[in-house]
Scaffold this motif. Structure first.
Motif, PDB file in Angstrom:
ATOM      1  N   LYS A 106     -14.537  -2.786  89.713  1.00  0.00           N
ATOM      2  CA  LYS A 106     -15.751  -3.155  88.978  1.00  0.00           C
ATOM      3  C   LYS A 106     -15.717  -2.622  87.545  1.00  0.00           C
ATOM      4  CE  LYS A 106     -19.012  -3.465  92.815  1.00  0.00           C
ATOM      5  NZ  LYS A 106     -20.227  -2.860  93.399  1.00  0.00           N
ATOM      6  N   ILE A 107     -15.274  -1.375  87.371  1.00  0.00           N
ATOM      7  CA  ILE A 107     -15.227  -0.773  86.042  1.00  0.00           C
ATOM      8  C   ILE A 107     -14.210  -1.487  85.157  1.00  0.00           C
ATOM      9  CG2 ILE A 107     -14.563   1.328  84.798  1.00  0.00           C
ATOM     10  CD1 ILE A 107     -15.831   2.914  87.092  1.00  0.00           C
ATOM     11  N   ILE A 108     -13.060  -1.800  85.696  1.00  0.00           N
ATOM     12  CA  ILE A 108     -12.026  -2.476  84.904  1.00  0.00           C
ATOM     13  C   ILE A 108     -12.461  -3.886  84.530  1.00  0.00           C
ATOM     14  CG2 ILE A 108      -9.685  -3.414  85.049  1.00  0.00           C
ATOM     15  CD1 ILE A 108      -8.903  -0.848  86.497  1.00  0.00           C
ATOM     16  N   ASP A 109     -13.095  -4.601  85.455  1.00  0.00           N
ATOM     17  CA  ASP A 109     -13.585  -5.947  85.137  1.00  0.00           C
ATOM     18  C   ASP A 109     -14.652  -5.909  84.047  1.00  0.00           C
ATOM     19  OD1 ASP A 109     -11.864  -7.064  86.952  1.00  0.00           O
ATOM     20  OD2 ASP A 109     -13.357  -7.223  88.558  1.00  0.00           O
ATOM     21  N   ALA A 110     -15.543  -4.914  84.104  1.00  0.00           N
ATOM     22  CA  ALA A 110     -16.582  -4.799  83.085  1.00  0.00           C
ATOM     23  C   ALA A 110     -15.980  -4.489  81.717  1.00  0.00           C
ATOM     24  CB  ALA A 110     -17.578  -3.709  83.479  1.00  0.00           C
ATOM     25  N   ALA A 111     -14.933  -3.683  81.677  1.00  0.00           N
ATOM     26  CA  ALA A 111     -14.304  -3.341  80.403  1.00  0.00           C
ATOM     27  C   ALA A 111     -13.507  -4.517  79.848  1.00  0.00           C
ATOM     28  CB  ALA A 111     -13.400  -2.128  80.577  1.00  0.00           C
ATOM     29  N   LYS A 112     -12.838  -5.262  80.722  1.00  0.00           N
ATOM     30  CA  LYS A 112     -12.012  -6.375  80.241  1.00  0.00           C
ATOM     31  C   LYS A 112     -12.847  -7.552  79.754  1.00  0.00           C
ATOM     32  CE  LYS A 112      -7.705  -5.231  82.194  1.00  0.00           C
ATOM     33  NZ  LYS A 112      -6.399  -5.672  82.437  1.00  0.00           N
ATOM     34  N   THR A 113     -14.054  -7.710  80.266  1.00  0.00           N
ATOM     35  CA  THR A 113     -14.898  -8.809  79.778  1.00  0.00           C
ATOM     36  C   THR A 113     -15.347  -8.566  78.342  1.00  0.00           C
ATOM     37  OG1 THR A 113     -16.851  -7.746  80.728  1.00  0.00           O
ATOM     38  CG2 THR A 113     -15.753  -9.444  82.067  1.00  0.00           C
ATOM     39  N   THR A 114     -15.331  -7.298  77.893  1.00  0.00           N
ATOM     40  CA  THR A 114     -15.710  -6.987  76.511  1.00  0.00           C
ATOM     41  C   THR A 114     -14.482  -6.745  75.637  1.00  0.00           C
ATOM     42  OG1 THR A 114     -15.921  -4.657  77.059  1.00  0.00           O
ATOM     43  CG2 THR A 114     -17.911  -6.004  77.229  1.00  0.00           C
ATOM     44  N   ASN A 115     -13.304  -7.150  76.083  1.00  0.00           N
ATOM     45  CA  ASN A 115     -12.036  -7.064  75.343  1.00  0.00           C
ATOM     46  C   ASN A 115     -11.643  -5.627  75.001  1.00  0.00           C
ATOM     47  OD1 ASN A 115     -11.688  -9.839  75.364  1.00  0.00           O
ATOM     48  ND2 ASN A 115     -12.894 -10.088  73.501  1.00  0.00           N
ATOM     49  N   ALA A 116     -11.957  -4.682  75.853  1.00  0.00           N
ATOM     50  CA  ALA A 116     -11.497  -3.300  75.683  1.00  0.00           C
ATOM     51  C   ALA A 116     -10.210  -3.130  76.477  1.00  0.00           C
ATOM     52  CB  ALA A 116     -12.550  -2.318  76.171  1.00  0.00           C
ATOM     53  N   LYS A 117      -9.301  -2.342  75.959  1.00  0.00           N
ATOM     54  CA  LYS A 117      -8.027  -2.110  76.633  1.00  0.00           C
ATOM     55  C   LYS A 117      -8.214  -0.999  77.660  1.00  0.00           C
ATOM     56  CE  LYS A 117      -3.235  -1.070  75.671  1.00  0.00           C
ATOM     57  NZ  LYS A 117      -2.256  -0.705  74.660  1.00  0.00           N
ATOM     58  N   THR A 118      -7.726  -1.222  78.878  1.00  0.00           N
ATOM     59  CA  THR A 118      -7.875  -0.227  79.942  1.00  0.00           C
ATOM     60  C   THR A 118      -6.522   0.270  80.401  1.00  0.00           C
ATOM     61  OG1 THR A 118      -7.875  -1.904  81.666  1.00  0.00           O
ATOM     62  CG2 THR A 118     -10.013  -1.255  80.782  1.00  0.00           C
ATOM     63  N   MET A 119      -6.509   1.510  80.832  1.00  0.00           N
ATOM     64  CA  MET A 119      -5.313   2.098  81.444  1.00  0.00           C
ATOM     65  C   MET A 119      -5.743   2.701  82.774  1.00  0.00           C
ATOM     66  SD  MET A 119      -3.490   3.950  78.222  1.00  0.00           S
ATOM     67  CE  MET A 119      -2.137   4.502  79.228  1.00  0.00           C
ATOM     68  N   GLY A 120      -5.137   2.249  83.826  1.00  0.00           N
ATOM     69  CA  GLY A 120      -5.471   2.806  85.128  1.00  0.00           C
ATOM     70  C   GLY A 120      -5.837   1.721  86.113  1.00  0.00           C
ATOM     71  N   PRO A 121      -6.321   2.054  87.242  1.00  0.00           N
ATOM     72  CA  PRO A 121      -6.655   3.374  87.750  1.00  0.00           C
ATOM     73  C   PRO A 121      -5.410   4.187  88.106  1.00  0.00           C
ATOM     74  CG  PRO A 121      -7.067   1.745  89.431  1.00  0.00           C
ATOM     75  CD  PRO A 121      -6.646   1.011  88.194  1.00  0.00           C
ATOM     76  N   VAL A 122      -5.413   5.433  87.699  1.00  0.00           N
ATOM     77  CA  VAL A 122      -4.321   6.347  87.993  1.00  0.00           C
ATOM     78  C   VAL A 122      -4.746   7.212  89.171  1.00  0.00           C
ATOM     79  CG1 VAL A 122      -2.922   8.237  87.098  1.00  0.00           C
ATOM     80  CG2 VAL A 122      -3.662   6.411  85.574  1.00  0.00           C
ATOM     81  N   PRO A 123      -4.015   7.146  90.284  1.00  0.00           N
ATOM     82  CA  PRO A 123      -4.393   7.990  91.422  1.00  0.00           C
ATOM     83  C   PRO A 123      -4.005   9.439  91.162  1.00  0.00           C
ATOM     84  CG  PRO A 123      -2.494   6.646  91.979  1.00  0.00           C
ATOM     85  CD  PRO A 123      -2.919   6.239  90.603  1.00  0.00           C
ATOM     86  N   LEU A 124      -4.981  10.323  91.216  1.00  0.00           N
ATOM     87  CA  LEU A 124      -4.743  11.753  91.070  1.00  0.00           C
ATOM     88  C   LEU A 124      -4.515  12.359  92.448  1.00  0.00           C
ATOM     89  CD1 LEU A 124      -7.505  12.561  88.444  1.00  0.00           C
ATOM     90  CD2 LEU A 124      -5.082  12.212  88.044  1.00  0.00           C
ATOM     91  N   PRO A 125      -3.954  13.548  92.516  1.00  0.00           N
ATOM     92  CA  PRO A 125      -3.683  14.148  93.837  1.00  0.00           C
ATOM     93  C   PRO A 125      -4.957  14.297  94.676  1.00  0.00           C
ATOM     94  CG  PRO A 125      -2.591  15.389  92.114  1.00  0.00           C
ATOM     95  CD  PRO A 125      -3.452  14.376  91.437  1.00  0.00           C
ATOM     96  N   THR A 126      -4.825  13.985  95.947  1.00  0.00           N
ATOM     97  CA  THR A 126      -5.937  14.079  96.879  1.00  0.00           C
ATOM     98  C   THR A 126      -6.145  15.544  97.263  1.00  0.00           C
ATOM     99  OG1 THR A 126      -5.428  11.905  97.742  1.00  0.00           O
ATOM    100  CG2 THR A 126      -6.791  13.318  99.116  1.00  0.00           C
ATOM    101  N   LYS A 127      -7.381  15.999  97.192  1.00  0.00           N
ATOM    102  CA  LYS A 127      -7.691  17.376  97.560  1.00  0.00           C
ATOM    103  C   LYS A 127      -8.093  17.424  99.033  1.00  0.00           C
ATOM    104  CE  LYS A 127      -9.073  18.840  93.004  1.00  0.00           C
ATOM    105  NZ  LYS A 127     -10.130  19.388  92.161  1.00  0.00           N
ATOM    106  N   ARG A 128      -7.480  18.358  99.771  1.00  0.00           N
ATOM    107  CA  ARG A 128      -7.769  18.526 101.192  1.00  0.00           C
ATOM    108  C   ARG A 128      -8.462  19.850 101.417  1.00  0.00           C
ATOM    109  NH1 ARG A 128      -2.758  19.030 104.492  1.00  0.00           N
ATOM    110  NH2 ARG A 128      -4.147  19.718 106.111  1.00  0.00           N
ATOM    111  N   ARG A 129      -9.614  19.798 102.068  1.00  0.00           N
ATOM    112  CA  ARG A 129     -10.300  21.023 102.472  1.00  0.00           C
ATOM    113  C   ARG A 129     -10.333  21.054 103.990  1.00  0.00           C
ATOM    114  NH1 ARG A 129     -15.604  20.885  98.932  1.00  0.00           N
ATOM    115  NH2 ARG A 129     -16.405  21.023 101.037  1.00  0.00           N
ATOM    116  N   VAL A 130      -9.722  22.079 104.571  1.00  0.00           N
ATOM    117  CA  VAL A 130      -9.615  22.188 106.024  1.00  0.00           C
ATOM    118  C   VAL A 130     -10.559  23.289 106.503  1.00  0.00           C
ATOM    119  CG1 VAL A 130      -8.061  22.654 107.958  1.00  0.00           C
ATOM    120  CG2 VAL A 130      -7.215  21.444 105.951  1.00  0.00           C
TER     121      VAL A 130
END
Length: 184
Positions: A106-130
């Motif tokens: 949704k965020i990327i589609d909203a940015a591309k409709t206004t002709n803004a250049k996007t980079m991502g989504p970049v997956p960051l490391p998943t945090k595990r809490r046990v």
């Protein structure tokens, strides 16, 4: 084992004359052992004779030719392309992967409709809490349950945002299970 006790350093040194405030290449003196022979032996092939100075040391090529180093004037032009003057960094966190992927789309589609250049989504490391919980409070101390919470993260950069881009991002309806952090 042999130990060397020589007082001379094996590394070459460049000596500056003390009388000059701004050292020029002419005021640098090389040790005689480093003159033309060792410089030529380090190179794969000797440079043509017309590019050697009277010392036998190669002259610098004309500015901008063959050095592979960009000139300062060209750095300014490319520098604007490499580091944009303004960008929006959006960091999303969620416990559920389909929810965060849908929000990223949704965020990327909203940015591309206004002709803004996007980079991502970049997956960051998943945090595990046990969390470790005893199975029984009194007798069975070795029997335990392990519960874990995984926090999935994505990073989206929007380069060169306009006022329309910011308005469209503000009007987005994202699910309640997604934490959004925006940095300008």
């Amino acid at each position: 084992m042999a130990v060397s006790t020589s007082t001379t350093s094996p590394l070459p040194l460049l000596l500056l004359h003390r009388g000059t405030a701004n050292p020029s290449p002419a005021s640098l003196s090389f040790p005689s052992s480093l003159r033309a022979t060792s410089l030529r032996s380090r190179a794969a092939a000797a440079p043509p004779a017309e590019t050697l100075s009277e010392d036998g040391i190669p002259d610098a090529p004309p500015e901008g030719e063959g050095t592979g180093i960009p000139l300062p004037s060209s750095l300014g032009d490319d520098g604007e392309q490499l580091a944009p003057k303004q960008k929006i960094r959006i960091k999303l966190r969620s416990y559920w992967v389909p929810l965060i992927e849908d929000s990223c789309k949704k965020i990327i589609d909203a940015a591309k409709t206004t002709n803004a250049k996007t980079m991502g989504p970049v997956p960051l490391p998943t945090k595990r809490r046990v969390y470790c919980v005893l199975n029984s409070p009194h007798v069975h101390k070795d029997s335990r349950f392990h519960f874990e919470i995984r926090t999935h993260q994505r990073l989206i950069d929007i380069m060169y945002p306009t006022a329309q881009t910011i308005d469209s991002l503000m009007q987005l309806q994202l699910p309640a299970g997604v934490d959004v952090e925006v940095k300008l």
